[in-house]
Write a protein that holds these residues in place. Sequence first.
Motif, PDB file in Angstrom:
ATOM      1  N   SER A 127      17.531  36.339  15.310  1.00  0.00           N
ATOM      2  CA  SER A 127      18.098  35.540  16.401  1.00  0.00           C
ATOM      3  C   SER A 127      18.136  36.341  17.697  1.00  0.00           C
ATOM      4  O   SER A 127      17.846  35.806  18.778  1.00  0.00           O
ATOM      5  CB  SER A 127      19.507  35.063  16.028  1.00  0.00           C
ATOM      6  N   ARG A 130      14.619  36.612  19.023  1.00  0.00           N
ATOM      7  CA  ARG A 130      14.229  35.374  19.697  1.00  0.00           C
ATOM      8  C   ARG A 130      14.829  35.297  21.095  1.00  0.00           C
ATOM      9  O   ARG A 130      14.169  34.860  22.048  1.00  0.00           O
ATOM     10  CB  ARG A 130      14.647  34.150  18.869  1.00  0.00           C
ATOM     11  N   LYS A 131      16.092  35.705  21.221  1.00  0.00           N
ATOM     12  CA  LYS A 131      16.743  35.690  22.532  1.00  0.00           C
ATOM     13  C   LYS A 131      16.055  36.646  23.498  1.00  0.00           C
ATOM     14  O   LYS A 131      15.841  36.323  24.672  1.00  0.00           O
ATOM     15  CB  LYS A 131      18.219  36.054  22.387  1.00  0.00           C
ATOM     16  N   GLN A 174      10.313  29.848  22.049  1.00  0.00           N
ATOM     17  CA  GLN A 174      10.933  30.338  20.824  1.00  0.00           C
ATOM     18  C   GLN A 174      11.575  29.195  20.052  1.00  0.00           C
ATOM     19  O   GLN A 174      12.490  28.529  20.536  1.00  0.00           O
ATOM     20  CB  GLN A 174      11.974  31.403  21.165  1.00  0.00           C
ATOM     21  N   LYS A 176      13.696  27.871  16.825  1.00  0.00           N
ATOM     22  CA  LYS A 176      14.668  28.355  15.842  1.00  0.00           C
ATOM     23  C   LYS A 176      14.318  27.892  14.432  1.00  0.00           C
ATOM     24  O   LYS A 176      14.504  28.616  13.462  1.00  0.00           O
ATOM     25  CB  LYS A 176      16.066  27.871  16.214  1.00  0.00           C
ATOM     26  N   ASN A 177      13.845  26.687  14.309  1.00  0.00           N
ATOM     27  CA  ASN A 177      13.559  26.117  12.989  1.00  0.00           C
ATOM     28  C   ASN A 177      12.074  25.810  12.830  1.00  0.00           C
ATOM     29  O   ASN A 177      11.418  25.388  13.774  1.00  0.00           O
ATOM     30  CB  ASN A 177      14.362  24.839  12.782  1.00  0.00           C
ATOM     31  N   THR A 202       7.945  36.434  17.213  1.00  0.00           N
ATOM     32  CA  THR A 202       8.549  36.092  18.505  1.00  0.00           C
ATOM     33  C   THR A 202       7.492  36.170  19.607  1.00  0.00           C
ATOM     34  O   THR A 202       6.949  35.158  20.035  1.00  0.00           O
ATOM     35  CB  THR A 202       9.739  37.017  18.817  1.00  0.00           C
TER      36      THR A 202
END
Length: 442
Positions: A127, A130-131, A174, A176-177, A202
């Motif tokens: 996470s 990704r950020k 990006q 998330k799922n 990413t």
Amino acid sequence: MSQKEIQQKFQQQMDEKELLNCMRCGFCLPSCPTYIESGQQETHSPRGRIALMKAVRDGIIEPDEDVEHSLNLCLGCRACEPVCPSGVKYGRLLEDARDIIQQHKPQSLPVKLMRRMVFKGLFPSQSRMRKAAGLLRFYQTSGLQTAARKTRMLKVLPSHLQLMEQALPKVPPQKKNRLKKYKAIGPVKKRVAFFSGCLMDTVFSSTNKATIQLLQLAGCDVIVPPIQTCCGALHGHSGEKDQAKQLAKRNIEAFEETDAEAIVMNAGGCGAFLSDYGHLLKDDPAFQKRSEAFSQKITDISTILVELKFHRHAPLALPEQVITYQDSCHLRNGMGVDKAPRVLMKAIEGVTLKEMKHADRCCGSAGIYNILQPKMSMQILDHKMMEANQTAATAIVTSNPGCQLQMAAGVKKSGHAHDMRAVHLADFLLEAVQYGKKASSS
């Protein structure tokens, strides 16, 4: 911790048998980039570094800054291993020595905080990765990058970081799922799991997407475990072995649930480390056998595509062009994969593969080596680009994200951005499939 205590750790943790395996024959010298680029300094060769490790262990010398500098200047490319007649596992010795020094030397507070942020905060967390990639994408798409370049704000950065900024790929959005399972296209030939990685999933997520598509076209049902994490290679190479072990255990648990026949990856640096989990966790009774079973399943995308004869059945074609290939050091030296990528590239109609001289020699990327050791890295890259330019190729194909970034930087640095590109093998193959389909249907 004092130098005496570091010496004691060398005696306790360094493999004396492996140190003594080195016969000092010198077969490794012509294969070592830092030995060559340093003007043949013995302390910057594999046998020289092994001699330093043994001397520290035996109390002949102290583990001072010169010893640490010699170890840190090593790329860790492991080109010395395939040519060693004694089969010395140099990469393991290097990791152990770096780990001891890193864990037991005094560090300033800023360095401690930075290492904690990178090794424990960023890479183990998808996470956060990704950020971070999302921020990079915002920088690229919001106009900030254009403004920073036009106003010359980037001039405050060292020259090698300016070059890296120019070579960064366009970061995809990006997500998330995503799907956890992908069905084979056509008859099912194999059930595989895909190791998505951290940087690959990413900054290079489009390459991961291409890899999954290729596997589907080759007849694979693909499973992507959602709880997998960073492979730990960066940690293992940088003196954070305990953290690397924790990441390894998380990955083993994640992939055990898939019951896949093979675990496929598309990054040579990750692959070599994943395939060495058996050694990394050899002293852990709960994971010894499990890690060995995991490592035995690790397979590069090129290997499985050749195994499934993808190159014989897929319509591979591109406009006429000359390409060259830069081996990923860890894919070639750590996993022994060098023929499969070339088989696939040679199967593309319209493409001529012209080998560059010393294609098997490191490009100077080596994880974050190009950031920590910029002088040596750029020196190696300059020579690499001289050899690449002699092929007159329009594309430098490689099989590792670090290599791709480094070669992209080399293309920029050598003034060939208008007629040459660096591209991952998976992306190149998917381009060939898509072009081949259009050509065959027209």
